[in-house]
Design a protein around this motif. Structure first.
Motif, PDB file in Angstrom:
ATOM      1  N   ALA A 108      -5.542   2.450   5.094  1.00 18.97           N
ATOM      2  CA  ALA A 108      -4.527   2.123   5.962  1.00 18.97           C
ATOM      3  C   ALA A 108      -5.291   1.435   7.309  1.00 18.97           C
ATOM      4  CB  ALA A 108      -3.856   3.286   6.377  1.00 18.97           C
ATOM      5  N   ASP A 109      -6.261   1.713   7.693  1.00 17.47           N
ATOM      6  CA  ASP A 109      -6.969   1.349   8.858  1.00 17.47           C
ATOM      7  C   ASP A 109      -7.386   0.031   8.495  1.00 17.47           C
ATOM      8  OD1 ASP A 109      -7.758   1.901  11.647  1.00 17.47           O
ATOM      9  OD2 ASP A 109      -9.962   1.623  10.647  1.00 17.47           O
ATOM     10  N   VAL A 110      -7.911  -0.333   7.320  1.00 18.53           N
ATOM     11  CA  VAL A 110      -8.633  -1.770   7.121  1.00 18.53           C
ATOM     12  C   VAL A 110      -7.368  -2.682   7.243  1.00 18.53           C
ATOM     13  CG1 VAL A 110      -9.532  -3.113   5.485  1.00 18.53           C
ATOM     14  CG2 VAL A 110     -10.347  -1.051   5.563  1.00 18.53           C
ATOM     15  N   ALA A 111      -6.123  -2.173   6.447  1.00 15.51           N
ATOM     16  CA  ALA A 111      -5.003  -2.883   6.451  1.00 15.51           C
ATOM     17  C   ALA A 111      -4.472  -3.083   7.934  1.00 15.51           C
ATOM     18  CB  ALA A 111      -3.753  -2.402   5.707  1.00 15.51           C
ATOM     19  N   SER A 112      -4.612  -2.382   8.866  1.00 17.38           N
ATOM     20  CA  SER A 112      -4.068  -2.278  10.275  1.00 17.38           C
ATOM     21  C   SER A 112      -4.970  -3.454  10.873  1.00 17.38           C
ATOM     22  CB  SER A 112      -4.101  -1.047  10.728  1.00 17.38           C
ATOM     23  OG  SER A 112      -5.335  -0.650  11.196  1.00 17.38           O
ATOM     24  N   VAL A 113      -6.442  -3.304  10.602  1.00 17.02           N
ATOM     25  CA  VAL A 113      -7.261  -4.252  11.332  1.00 17.02           C
ATOM     26  C   VAL A 113      -7.058  -5.764  10.851  1.00 17.02           C
ATOM     27  CG1 VAL A 113      -9.667  -5.111  11.698  1.00 17.02           C
ATOM     28  CG2 VAL A 113      -8.824  -2.592  11.822  1.00 17.02           C
ATOM     29  N   VAL A 114      -7.110  -5.961   9.447  1.00 21.21           N
ATOM     30  CA  VAL A 114      -6.766  -7.214   8.987  1.00 21.21           C
ATOM     31  C   VAL A 114      -5.529  -7.839   8.986  1.00 21.21           C
ATOM     32  CG1 VAL A 114      -9.016  -6.984   7.507  1.00 21.21           C
ATOM     33  CG2 VAL A 114      -6.676  -6.609   6.387  1.00 21.21           C
ATOM     34  N   GLY A 115      -4.272  -6.984   9.231  1.00 15.02           N
ATOM     35  CA  GLY A 115      -3.258  -7.450   9.087  1.00 15.02           C
ATOM     36  C   GLY A 115      -2.535  -7.663   7.570  1.00 15.02           C
ATOM     37  N   ALA A 116      -2.989  -7.101   6.728  1.00 14.59           N
ATOM     38  CA  ALA A 116      -2.539  -7.241   5.356  1.00 14.59           C
ATOM     39  C   ALA A 116      -2.833  -5.972   4.491  1.00 14.59           C
ATOM     40  CB  ALA A 116      -2.985  -8.723   4.728  1.00 14.59           C
ATOM     41  N   GLU A 117      -2.110  -5.787   3.439  1.00 10.02           N
ATOM     42  CA  GLU A 117      -2.294  -4.776   2.569  1.00 10.02           C
ATOM     43  C   GLU A 117      -3.639  -5.004   1.854  1.00 10.02           C
ATOM     44  OE1 GLU A 117      -0.396  -2.327  -1.443  1.00 10.02           O
ATOM     45  OE2 GLU A 117       0.632  -4.125  -0.235  1.00 10.02           O
ATOM     46  N   VAL A 118      -4.348  -3.824   1.621  1.00  8.47           N
ATOM     47  CA  VAL A 118      -5.684  -4.182   0.886  1.00  8.47           C
ATOM     48  C   VAL A 118      -5.654  -3.275  -0.206  1.00  8.47           C
ATOM     49  CG1 VAL A 118      -8.340  -3.579   0.883  1.00  8.47           C
ATOM     50  CG2 VAL A 118      -6.989  -4.553   3.133  1.00  8.47           C
ATOM     51  N   THR A 119      -6.123  -3.851  -1.598  1.00  2.51           N
ATOM     52  CA  THR A 119      -5.940  -2.973  -2.838  1.00  2.51           C
ATOM     53  C   THR A 119      -7.255  -3.086  -3.533  1.00  2.51           C
ATOM     54  OG1 THR A 119      -3.702  -3.900  -3.284  1.00  2.51           O
ATOM     55  CG2 THR A 119      -4.814  -2.990  -4.905  1.00  2.51           C
ATOM     56  N   PRO A 120      -7.922  -1.729  -3.707  1.00  4.93           N
ATOM     57  CA  PRO A 120      -9.022  -1.722  -4.377  1.00  4.93           C
ATOM     58  C   PRO A 120      -9.077  -1.996  -5.763  1.00  4.93           C
ATOM     59  CG  PRO A 120      -8.280   0.659  -3.965  1.00  4.93           C
ATOM     60  CD  PRO A 120      -7.369  -0.506  -3.329  1.00  4.93           C
ATOM     61  N   VAL A 136     -12.108  -5.498  -3.298  1.00  9.68           N
ATOM     62  CA  VAL A 136     -10.759  -5.212  -3.019  1.00  9.68           C
ATOM     63  C   VAL A 136      -9.975  -6.522  -2.760  1.00  9.68           C
ATOM     64  CG1 VAL A 136     -11.329  -3.134  -1.671  1.00  9.68           C
ATOM     65  CG2 VAL A 136     -11.029  -5.408  -0.482  1.00  9.68           C
ATOM     66  N   GLN A 137      -8.678  -6.563  -2.956  1.00  7.08           N
ATOM     67  CA  GLN A 137      -7.900  -7.734  -2.624  1.00  7.08           C
ATOM     68  C   GLN A 137      -7.164  -7.516  -1.534  1.00  7.08           C
ATOM     69  OE1 GLN A 137      -5.392  -9.332  -5.954  1.00  7.08           O
ATOM     70  NE2 GLN A 137      -5.649 -11.383  -4.940  1.00  7.08           N
ATOM     71  N   VAL A 138      -7.256  -8.592  -0.642  1.00  3.24           N
ATOM     72  CA  VAL A 138      -6.345  -8.650   0.799  1.00  3.24           C
ATOM     73  C   VAL A 138      -5.132  -9.556   0.524  1.00  3.24           C
ATOM     74  CG1 VAL A 138      -6.403  -9.000   3.318  1.00  3.24           C
ATOM     75  CG2 VAL A 138      -8.603  -8.422   2.178  1.00  3.24           C
TER      76      VAL A 138
END
Length: 294
Positions: free
Chosen positions: A16-28, A43-45
């Motif tokens: 969730a923190d990664v997603a908030s920084v990069v501005g997109a959902e992150v899937t491992p 991962v895929q952004v």
């Protein structure tokens, strides 16, 4: 190196923190091969290409600051043509520190060859005069080699074979004065698992999290440690020649001693007794070769 977090153990708040920084959902998508950190995962952004996420448990209060320092080193070196992936974001939760970088479609070095070693020697030359952060690996090496660094204090009491090697290392470095400030960028962990190749060509150097300043001979010494087998004898001699040209015999002794002591410290600390004897044998061989060049 710190043990990372496996994908199946990665807390949801980190993603969730990664997603908030990069501005997109992150899937491992699972752990990547190579390296000693289990936290390196593909991962895929959303809406973008694949990336690599590396998340580690917070080890100390300054852990995030160290990761931000590494990000600055990456940005500095990429501008100078150093082949390390761009970092896309850095952050931290209450329990973890993470960074996200570009994915490189290549594999860790399966086995060093003379060609790969020569390519890495050229890449290390890009580090000349590029110190950008006051994180001095050269002074640290001197403290380790001369017995002033507590991190390796327990090594000599392991067993007699280790003690004899440590005594040789201490004698080789006895009386060596503290090094002058050196102007190079230092990767500080340039081993084959952190080198990515494609079709025999080095395309990326990764795991730059401990990078700092000092002498690039530090990385040449690390690389050399992995060349004590045929057919790398010739390229190892070229490495010795380059190291001696950069730091002289005393400096080479300090760097070799530091690397050997650190190679002893981690298996002793982790109870990897099967590794210690090989380190001792290679350590004596390295000292024999260095003494022959005095």
């Amino acid at each position: 190196m710190n043990q990372g977090t496996r994908p199946e153990e990665l807390p949801a708040e980190v993603l969730a923190d990664v997603a908030s920084v990069v501005g997109a959902e992150v899937t491992p998508f699972g752990r990547l091969p190579g390296g000693g950190n289990a936290g390196a995962m593909r991962v895929q952004v959303a809406g973008r290409a694949y990336a690599v996420l590396k998340a580690e448990p917070r080890a100390h209060p300054g852990h995030l600051d160290e990761t931000l320092r590494a990000q600055r080193v990456v940005e500095h070196m990429r501008k100078r043509g150093y082949p390390t992936p761009a970092w896309l974001g850095v952050g931290a939760t209450a329990t973890h520190v993470w960074h996200l970088m570009d994915f490189v479609d290549a594999a860790p070095v399966p086995e060093l060859t003379p060609s790969i070693v020569e390519q890495l020697m050229e890449i290390i030359e890009l580090q000349a005069g590029q110190a950008s952060e006051p994180y001095d690996h050269w002074s640290y090496a001197w403290r380790v080699a001369t017995g002033q660094e507590s991190a390796v204090a327990g090594v000599s009491g392991y067993f007699s074979g280790v003690s004899a090697l440590v005594e040789r290392l201490r004698l080789a470095c006895a009386g060596t004065p503290p090094p002058r400030e050196a102007p190079d960028m230092v990767h500080a962990d340039l081993n084959p698992s952190n080198v990515l190749v494609r079709d025999g060509a080095v395309v990326a150097v990764v795991d730059i999290g401990n990078a700092g300043s000092g002498t690039r001979a530090t990385d040449l010494t690390t690389l050399q440690w992995h060349t004590f087998q045929d057919p790398l004898d010739g390229v190892r001699r070229r490495l010795w020649t380059r190291i001696l040209a950069l730091v002289g015999w005393e400096g080479a002794a300090v760097l070799a001693a530091t690397h050997i002591l650190l190679q002893l410290e981690w298996p002793i600390r982790l109870g990897r007794h099967d590794v210690v004897a090989e380190v001792v044998e290679r350590g004596h061989r390295a000292l024999d070769e260095l003494n022959a060049l005095r």
